[in-house]
Write an enzyme that holds these catalytic residues in place. Structure first.
Site, short mmCIF file in Angstrom:
data_model
loop_
_atom_site.label_atom_id
_atom_site.label_comp_id
_atom_site.label_asym_id
_atom_site.label_seq_id
_atom_site.Cartn_x
_atom_site.Cartn_y
_atom_site.Cartn_z
N ASP A 34 0.84 -1.20 0.00
CA ASP A 34 0.00 0.00 0.00
C ASP A 34 0.88 1.25 0.00
O ASP A 34 1.83 1.35 0.78
CB ASP A 34 -0.91 -0.02 1.24
CG ASP A 34 -2.00 1.03 1.15
OD1 ASP A 34 -3.04 0.74 0.56
OD2 ASP A 34 -1.79 2.15 1.68
N GLU B 41 -5.01 2.53 -3.89
CA GLU B 41 -3.55 2.57 -3.94
C GLU B 41 -2.96 1.29 -3.35
O GLU B 41 -1.84 1.25 -2.90
CB GLU B 41 -3.04 3.80 -3.19
CG GLU B 41 -3.25 3.81 -1.68
CD GLU B 41 -4.62 4.33 -1.24
OE1 GLU B 41 -5.55 4.35 -2.09
OE2 GLU B 41 -4.76 4.68 -0.06
#
Lengths: 208, 319
Positions: B194, B237
């Site tokens: 992430d 993301e």
């Protein structure tokens, strides 16, 4: 000169009164068509701007979290459009007053048709009521569905979008449509084009 | 001024009109006008149907509904329409479009309007029927094509922005890789990756830059991996990685390299240097764990990496 100044308080009161007389007749006709007692009244006639639109959008009659908005334009000696607002829980009532079959209440095609039907009937009655009182020639165009079974937060967006007309101000008739014995409560908002305000004022002056 | 004689001529004109259906009904739904279009398409002659009730010829019309429609037009003096989209037809007539084989009736748009006598009082209801079969069929065709296009999107395996595999592919591929690795007694690692503080990158530099960052991240990570590792965009993301035939120790090494390849140099977007780091959580396939458990263990490890200061690799610890 701003459009605000084009109507005196006295004229606005007169408009409201004429509208209420017109709605009385419209209600009588609609009662005949729907075979239930229809009440129509005009609690508010006003020049509105953005802020007022917003405050209006917060007190619509339908208590439903899901709403439908049907839009219809009218053309002729005064022009503008109406937005008929009805809750998403009302289809079973519509079936009854519009002569549909019970199972039509859950069919999307028939739901849409019923929305157009009721908007068309109510608007025909309201506008011919107004036109008669003001002695103006107005013709209604075909309805279209602007929001179908949409969360009621859409109401605000809808009226926001309307403002991008020539100016941010418009004359608005707020009409309440009730059929008390089946608990049907709707709103019909009629807004006039700025370009029609002069014709309306002239019509008023002829009458007063 | 139009005199009566001329009016008769007008009505003869409507009678002869063969491109639009034209009917007049009285308040009891008896037919008092039936034009040539109607004769041609229904195969019912004027003299057969005039003064007879419409519904006795068309039993599938909803009588209560049509009755309301007529009554409403008479009382309110208004026009109304029905559209094929909601009601395919008012009167069932055969389709005459020979090129269209799966449509056997005529789609119709109809308009309803008051018919007035010389005193201007409404005495009957006119109905105009338009044949819109061609429009309806092409509209339906278009809808079908659109639906198929959406279906295609459904079965696609790649993320549009980064070109990486998508989440759906990740879940399918994990099932396959896990069953192969179990069968061959190989290890398998998965990692959740992430981007740190991605929201503030978006907020500070705008979404275009945010997209550039995701693309560059995807490229750097992909360049560090073997061809049979599957790097997927898991959402927003977040990236997910499957490392088949990999031991625990190798998984940690690979993930450490991934973290470094992002950390070593800022990402350039529109001439600006944007420092980016990633946090990584890893977990491993084992005999007694479901795939859902392995994914949620990697998620928990990712959370731990964030919690412990970001730009880190953390591994799920068995309790």
């Amino acid at each position: 000169m701003t459009t605000q100044q084009e109507f005196t308080d006295y004229q606005i009161d007169a408009l409201k009164e004429l509208a209420n007389i017109g709605m009385g007749r419209a209600g009588a006709k609609l009662s005949q068509v729907f075979e239930h007692r229809v009440t129509l009244n005009v609690p508010n006639v006003a020049m509105v701007d953005e802020d007022k639109f917003n405050s209006l959008a917060l007190k619509f009659e339908t208590g439903s979290p899901i709403v439908n908005i049907i839009q219809q334009s009218f053309i002729g000696e005064i022009e503008g459009r109406s937005a008929f607002i009805i809750g998403g829980h009302n289809f079973a009532d519509l079936v009854n007053i519009l002569g549909y079959e019970e199972y039509d209440a859950i069919d999307e095609g028939h739901q849409k048709e019923m929305l157009m039907d009721i908007s068309n009937a109510v608007n025909s009655a309201c506008l011919s009521g107004l036109a008669e009182q003001l002695e103006l020639d107005i013709e209604l165009t075909n309805p279209s569905i602007a929001a179908f079974n949409t969360p009621n937060s859409a109401l605000k967006d809808f009226f926001f979008k309307q403002k991008h007309q020539e100016t941010h101000q418009t004359l608005l008739f707020e009409i309440k449509f009730f059929i008390k014995d089946i608990n049907l409560y709707c709103d019909n908002i009629i807004s006039l084009k700025i370009s029609s305000l002069e014709n309306l004022r002239n019509a008023l002056e002829r009458l007063l | 001024m139009v005199n009566e004689e001329q009016f008769t001529e007008f009505s003869k004109l409507l009678q002869e009109l063969s491109s639009i259906g034209f009917i007049i009904l009285d308040r009891r739904m008896n037919v008092i006008f039936w034009n040539r279009f109607m004769e041609l398409h229904s195969h019912i002659k004027s003299e057969e149907i005039l003064s007879r009730k419409l519904t006795s010829f068309f039993p599938d019309v909803n009588e209560a509904w049509l009755n309301k429609k007529i009554r409403s037009t008479l009382v309110l003096n208004n026009q109304a329409v029905t559209s094929w989209e909601h009601r395919p037809y008012l009167l069932k007539l055969p389709s005459t479009q020979y090129s269209i084989d799966d449509v056997d009736f005529m789609y119709q748009n109809c308009s309803y309007f008051p018919v007035k006598d010389s005193d201007n009082s409404t005495i009957a209801v006119g109905i105009a029927i338009y044949d819109v079969t061609e429009i309806a069929v092409s509209q339906k065709l278009l809808e079908n094509v659109t639906e198929q296009a959406l279906d295609l999107q459904e079965i696609s395996t790649h993320d549009h922005l980064t070109g990486l595999f998508n989440r759906k592919f990740f879940l399918d591929q994990l099932v396959q890789d896990a069953s192969r690795c179990r069968r061959l007694n190989w290890g398998l690692g998965i990692a959740m990756i992430d981007a740190d503080h991605f929201k503030s990158i978006n907020d500070t530099y705008g979404h275009q830059t945010g997209d550039d960052v995701l693309k560059e991240l995807a490229e750097r990570l992909q360049a560090t991996l073997r061809t049979f590792d599957s790097l997927c965009r898991y959402g927003g993301e977040e990236f997910a990685l499957i490392l088949p035939n990999t031991t625990e120790q190798q998984t940690r090494q690979v993930c450490e390299r991934l973290r470094e390849c992002v950390d070593k140099a800022p990402i350039i977007s529109a001439g600006r240097e944007i420092p980016v780091t990633v946090s990584i959580g890893i977990s491993f396939l084992s005999r007694n764990k479901s795939l859902e458990e392995i994914i949620s263990e990697a998620d928990a490890a990712l959370y731990l990496a964030k919690h412990n200061g970001r730009n880190r690799v953390e591994q799920h610890q068995a309790e």
